[in-house]
Design a protein around this motif. Structure first.
Motif, PDB file in Angstrom:
ATOM      1  N   THR A 344       0.738  -1.140  -0.041  1.00 26.41           N
ATOM      2  CA  THR A 344       0.020   0.117   0.004  1.00 26.41           C
ATOM      3  C   THR A 344       1.014   1.272  -0.143  1.00 26.41           C
ATOM      4  O   THR A 344       0.311   2.350   0.081  1.00 26.41           O
ATOM      5  N   HIS A 345       2.086   1.161  -0.236  1.00 26.89           N
ATOM      6  CA  HIS A 345       3.304   2.189   0.079  1.00 26.89           C
ATOM      7  C   HIS A 345       4.063   2.517  -1.325  1.00 26.89           C
ATOM      8  O   HIS A 345       3.797   1.702  -2.101  1.00 26.89           O
ATOM      9  N   ARG A 346       4.321   3.669  -1.451  1.00 24.92           N
ATOM     10  CA  ARG A 346       5.176   4.182  -2.550  1.00 24.92           C
ATOM     11  C   ARG A 346       6.294   3.218  -2.353  1.00 24.92           C
ATOM     12  O   ARG A 346       7.043   3.237  -1.344  1.00 24.92           O
ATOM     13  N   GLY A 347       6.635   2.567  -3.585  1.00 20.38           N
ATOM     14  CA  GLY A 347       8.019   1.962  -3.461  1.00 20.38           C
ATOM     15  C   GLY A 347       8.936   2.446  -4.386  1.00 20.38           C
ATOM     16  O   GLY A 347       8.826   3.212  -5.538  1.00 20.38           O
ATOM     17  N   THR A 348      10.360   2.513  -4.046  1.00 23.35           N
ATOM     18  CA  THR A 348      11.286   2.866  -4.715  1.00 23.35           C
ATOM     19  C   THR A 348      12.522   1.816  -4.914  1.00 23.35           C
ATOM     20  O   THR A 348      12.550   1.079  -4.102  1.00 23.35           O
ATOM     21  N   PRO A 349      13.437   1.735  -5.914  1.00 26.50           N
ATOM     22  CA  PRO A 349      13.439   3.029  -6.848  1.00 26.50           C
ATOM     23  C   PRO A 349      12.558   2.642  -8.163  1.00 26.50           C
ATOM     24  O   PRO A 349      11.823   1.627  -8.001  1.00 26.50           O
ATOM     25  N   ASP A 350      12.409   3.582  -9.082  1.00 19.88           N
ATOM     26  CA  ASP A 350      11.879   3.139 -10.269  1.00 19.88           C
ATOM     27  C   ASP A 350      12.670   2.561 -11.304  1.00 19.88           C
ATOM     28  O   ASP A 350      12.108   1.750 -12.240  1.00 19.88           O
ATOM     29  N   ILE A 351      13.785   3.135 -11.377  1.00 21.57           N
ATOM     30  CA  ILE A 351      14.917   2.647 -12.414  1.00 21.57           C
ATOM     31  C   ILE A 351      16.081   2.852 -11.983  1.00 21.57           C
ATOM     32  O   ILE A 351      16.430   3.763 -10.780  1.00 21.57           O
ATOM     33  N   SER A 352      17.312   2.170 -12.383  1.00 25.69           N
ATOM     34  CA  SER A 352      18.428   2.185 -11.984  1.00 25.69           C
ATOM     35  C   SER A 352      19.549   2.477 -12.978  1.00 25.69           C
ATOM     36  O   SER A 352      19.484   1.889 -13.973  1.00 25.69           O
ATOM     37  N   MET A 353      20.749   3.054 -12.542  1.00 29.75           N
ATOM     38  CA  MET A 353      21.704   3.335 -13.553  1.00 29.75           C
ATOM     39  C   MET A 353      23.155   3.077 -12.588  1.00 29.75           C
ATOM     40  O   MET A 353      23.085   2.815 -11.446  1.00 29.75           O
ATOM     41  N   SER A 354      24.015   3.385 -13.674  1.00 32.62           N
ATOM     42  CA  SER A 354      25.601   2.971 -13.041  1.00 32.62           C
ATOM     43  C   SER A 354      25.711   3.698 -11.573  1.00 32.62           C
ATOM     44  O   SER A 354      25.528   5.203 -11.514  1.00 32.62           O
ATOM     45  N   ALA A 355      26.051   2.990 -10.477  1.00 29.73           N
ATOM     46  CA  ALA A 355      26.264   3.875  -9.332  1.00 29.73           C
ATOM     47  C   ALA A 355      27.491   3.216  -8.453  1.00 29.73           C
ATOM     48  O   ALA A 355      27.837   3.930  -7.452  1.00 29.73           O
ATOM     49  N   SER A 356      27.869   2.126  -8.855  1.00 28.85           N
ATOM     50  CA  SER A 356      28.856   1.320  -7.780  1.00 28.85           C
ATOM     51  C   SER A 356      30.213   2.247  -7.782  1.00 28.85           C
ATOM     52  O   SER A 356      30.592   2.730  -8.585  1.00 28.85           O
ATOM     53  N   VAL A 357      30.729   2.140  -6.735  1.00 26.22           N
ATOM     54  CA  VAL A 357      32.134   2.602  -6.539  1.00 26.22           C
ATOM     55  C   VAL A 357      33.070   1.758  -7.174  1.00 26.22           C
ATOM     56  O   VAL A 357      34.104   2.311  -7.783  1.00 26.22           O
ATOM     57  N   ASP A 358      32.852   0.707  -7.115  1.00 29.58           N
ATOM     58  CA  ASP A 358      33.605  -0.478  -7.797  1.00 29.58           C
ATOM     59  C   ASP A 358      33.200  -0.243  -9.134  1.00 29.58           C
ATOM     60  O   ASP A 358      32.446  -1.170  -9.483  1.00 29.58           O
ATOM     61  N   GLY A 359      33.490   0.547 -10.055  1.00 36.61           N
ATOM     62  CA  GLY A 359      32.873   0.656 -11.341  1.00 36.61           C
ATOM     63  C   GLY A 359      32.499   2.294 -11.409  1.00 36.61           C
ATOM     64  O   GLY A 359      31.471   2.487 -12.015  1.00 36.61           O
TER      65      GLY A 359
END
Length: 466
Positions: A344-359
């Motif tokens: 019943t709640h807003r869920g996140t995320p909607d989409i994902s992109m590169s974020a890794s520190v290793d990378g």
């Protein structure tokens, strides 16, 4: 003289900073001190909270800067050999997200404007972007800098300012790299130590002004404050948070797309005193139904940007992609099709992109006290990357796309590769002992719908808005 490289390891509030010579740098493995609490900001510093119970306005990225002060960027294979971590250039991201066909067709973001909002800004942002562009053969552009409020004079001894300057550098360089034809407007706000009561209102006021004066097609927000830290949380509907939504309602009315970084503490989130909640929490504005929440993935690329393994949820020991349930906002209509996941709640995320520190991403900065190239990660990287892709879709459509979430969820629900949504099915965002969510087929609370094939996604998103 170019300074020696600096290795930064996430640690407690007083971040451990190891100044290293070349030999120590080459031996660095990216390990994090056991039990260390995450620091925040593009240079691994955290903005001070006003006090107990006051929400912090901090850059979303947590464990970001692994190294800084290098004379020049090196290849991924060299990073692996010398530092045991991956490092990527904007050209590799362009290849990984299949943007070349769009560029060849003249879809570069031309005629569109990306607004980047950061506290304090950077005193060297134009020079740094020029160096960044020249290094990677990108077309140059002039950043329009708008100051909002009383922005203090640059003080290189102020950790808050240098942290946000690093965030600004990351945001501007990667929004431009993905949409090289788009105009970049940098809004610098003068956030003071009363973070929860003056920081966010200043940011929202600045965004509202620009929205209502026709400036900006996409707004990139790489900052957040934990829902739980707002006054009234769990008691009165958190009116202190919901009262700040005016910029987003205006954006919806004007057709402006608003993005928010999902955070870098996985399913957890930061307390007002700089620690972590020991149970799942979420942050705003990423959790707002009028915002597209951008989570994090880890890419495995070769030197040319070709994948050598599928993307996974970012969780590399330096941080993890944010995601989970909002405890303020109920499920929006566009998430009805994934009600079994979000409840019943807003869920996140909607989409994902590169974020890794290793990378992580190569960035260049020259503001005092250092100068040179560094490797940076976090959803503060993912968000400007995605802002560029939305700007490409704006140009393709010939108009602003506004809130893209209804189209995004319809596209994801189709389950068609032709829509350019690439499912991420491996990894999770458990972090620092807080139980997280696992990636799986379709929508999940670790990666959203997954990531994108840029050319297919831009075409499908533009078509969905017609």
């Amino acid at each position: 003289m170019v300074p020696r490289p600096t290795v930064r390891v996430r640690a407690t509030r007083a971040a451990a900073v190891l100044t290293a010579g070349a030999s120590a740098l080459l031996a660095f493995s990216g390990a994090v001190a056991p039990g260390a609490a995450p620091a925040a900001g593009a240079q691994a510093v955290r903005a001070q909270a006003a006090g107990a119970g006051a929400p912090q306005v901090v850059p979303a990225s947590v464990g970001q800067t692994l190294i800084s002060g290098l004379r020049e960027p090196i290849s991924t294979s060299a990073c692996l050999t010398q530092m045991k971590v991956r490092c990527y250039s904007p050209l590799q991201y362009r290849a990984a997200y299949d943007l070349a066909p769009l560029y060849r067709a003249g879809i570069t973001g031309r005629g569109r404007t990306i607004v980047v909002v950061d506290s304090y800004g950077s005193p060297t942002i134009q020079r740094d972007l020029n160096v960044f562009d020249k290094a990677f053969g990108l077309p140059g552009t002039t950043v329009q800098v708008d100051k909002w409020g009383k922005v203090p004079a640059w003080n290189p001894k102020d950790d808050n300012q240098t942290g946000w300057a690093g965030e600004t550098t990351l945001d501007v360089e990667y929004a431009h790299a993905m949409a090289p034809g788009a105009k970049i407007v940098l809004v610098e706000t003068g956030v003071n130590e009363n973070e929860g009561t003056s920081g966010l209102p200043q940011m929202m006021d600045a965004e509202t002004y620009l929205i209502n004066h026709g400036v900006g097609d996409v707004i990139s927000q790489s900052f957040g404050a934990t829902e739980n830290t707002f006054p009234g949380f769990g008691k009165d509907g958190t009116r202190s948070l919901t009262a700040l939504r005016y910029a987003f309602t205006d954006a919806q009315r004007k057709g402006v797309t608003v993005l928010g970084a999902a955070g870098d503490a996985g399913a957890a989130s930061e307390t007002a005193n700089g620690g972590l909640y020991r149970y799942p929490a979420n942050s705003w504005p990423s959790s707002d139904p009028l915002v597209t929440s951008v989570g994090g993935t880890q890419l495995t690329l070769d030197n040319a940007g070709r994948r050598t393994a599928p993307d996974v949820v970012w969780n590399d020991g330096n941080g993890a992609g944010g995601g989970g349930w909002s405890y303020v906002f109920s499920r929006p209509a566009y998430q009805n099709g994934v009600a079994k996941v979000v409840g019943t709640h807003r869920g996140t995320p909607d989409i994902s992109m590169s974020a890794s520190v290793d990378g992580g991403a190569w960035v260049y900065s020259s503001f005092a006290p250092g100068e040179g190239w560094g490797i940076v990660g976090g959803t503060s990287e993912a968000t400007p990357i995605f802002s560029g892709i939305v700007a490409l879709a704006d140009q393709k459509a010939g108009h602003r796309l506004g809130l893209i979430n209804p189209a995004l969820y319809a596209m994801g629900g189709h389950g068609s590769a032709a829509d350019g949504i690439v499912d991420v099915t491996a990894g999770n965002n458990a972090y620092q002992g807080v139980k997280g969510n696992a990636a799986g087929k379709g929508y999940d609370l670790a990666s959203g719908w997954g990531t994108v094939d840029g050319t297919l996604f831009v075409d499908a998103l533009a078509a969905a808005s017609r």
